[in-house]
Design a protein around this motif. Structure first.
Motif, PDB file in Angstrom:
ATOM      1  N   GLN A   1       0.835  -1.242   0.088  1.00 52.91           N
ATOM      2  CA  GLN A   1       0.100  -0.058   0.056  1.00 52.91           C
ATOM      3  C   GLN A   1       0.703   1.234   0.035  1.00 52.91           C
TER       4      GLN A   1
ATOM      5  N   SER B   1      -8.566  -3.243  -3.446  1.00 50.53           N
ATOM      6  CA  SER B   1      -9.023  -3.356  -1.943  1.00 50.53           C
ATOM      7  C   SER B   1     -10.552  -3.478  -2.071  1.00 50.53           C
TER       8      SER B   1
ATOM      9  N   GLU C   1     -11.560  -6.944  -3.027  1.00 52.92           N
ATOM     10  CA  GLU C   1     -11.266  -7.883  -1.918  1.00 52.92           C
ATOM     11  C   GLU C   1     -12.143  -7.784  -0.896  1.00 52.92           C
ATOM     12  N   GLN C   2     -13.182  -6.587  -0.570  1.00 54.01           N
ATOM     13  CA  GLN C   2     -13.968  -6.112   0.462  1.00 54.01           C
ATOM     14  C   GLN C   2     -15.368  -6.975  -0.215  1.00 54.01           C
TER      15      GLN C   2
END
Length: 180
Positions: free
Chosen positions: A103, A174, A177-178
């Motif tokens: 990140q 991200s 993935e959520q």
């Protein structure tokens, strides 16, 4: 997809580490050289050219103050270049350890871009400073033009764009993935 083995990553990291060590030693040696030259009264200015630093030349500072200012700017410019190498090494090591993009990658790329931008204009300022000194026998042979957009600045803008692309890609990853 291009894959580099652990041995390849270690070799690249070792090469960048060696470059940082040798570069640091060279900057320290240049600083000592510049101090001794000033103490001897020899105000010859080393030029930072595309091929490297040129020590043998006929360019002389007009005063001790301008010699000190030029020397400080030269060392600061070289330290900015070493900082760029340090960030490149830290990116390489973080990619190696994470086995992918972390990140912090976009932030590191953005810092590299800003360092490259500062480096581009520091080199321009250094050359402007050098060519405002006593050129001696080189006065009719050399000239310098300040460029508003040097090539390093274009590279910096490209790095900024690349950093934003990585930031966007990591945000999409991200978000993906959520949702899964």
């Amino acid at each position: 997809m291009l894959s580099v083995s652990n041995k390849g990553w270690r070799l690249l990291a070792s090469l960048l580490t060696l470059s940082l060590i040798l570069g640091s030693v060279a900057v320290i040696a240049l600083g000592v050289f510049l101090v001794f030259m000033a103490l001897q009264g020899n105000l010859s200015l080393p030029l930072l050219l595309g091929e490297g630093i040129q020590l043998s030349h006929a360019l002389t500072a007009v005063s001790l103050g301008s010699y000190i200012g030029y020397s400080l700017l030269l060392v600061a410019t070289l330290l900015i270049g070493l900082s760029f190498l340090f960030l490149l090494r830290s990116i390489l090591i973080s990619i190696q350890k994470a086995k992918g993009f972390s990140q912090t990658l976009p932030t590191q790329i953005k810092r590299m871009a800003f360092l490259l931008l500062v480096l581009a204009y520091a080199k321009q300022l250094l050359m402007l400073f050098a060519f405002s000194q006593d050129l001696g026998s080189l006065s009719g042979l050399l000239e310098f033009r300040f460029q508003l957009l040097p090539s390093e600045a274009l590279y910096a803008l490209t790095l900024l764009l690349l950093g934003e692309l990585f930031r966007y890609g990591l945000a999409l990853q991200s978000e993906y993935e959520q949702t899964v």
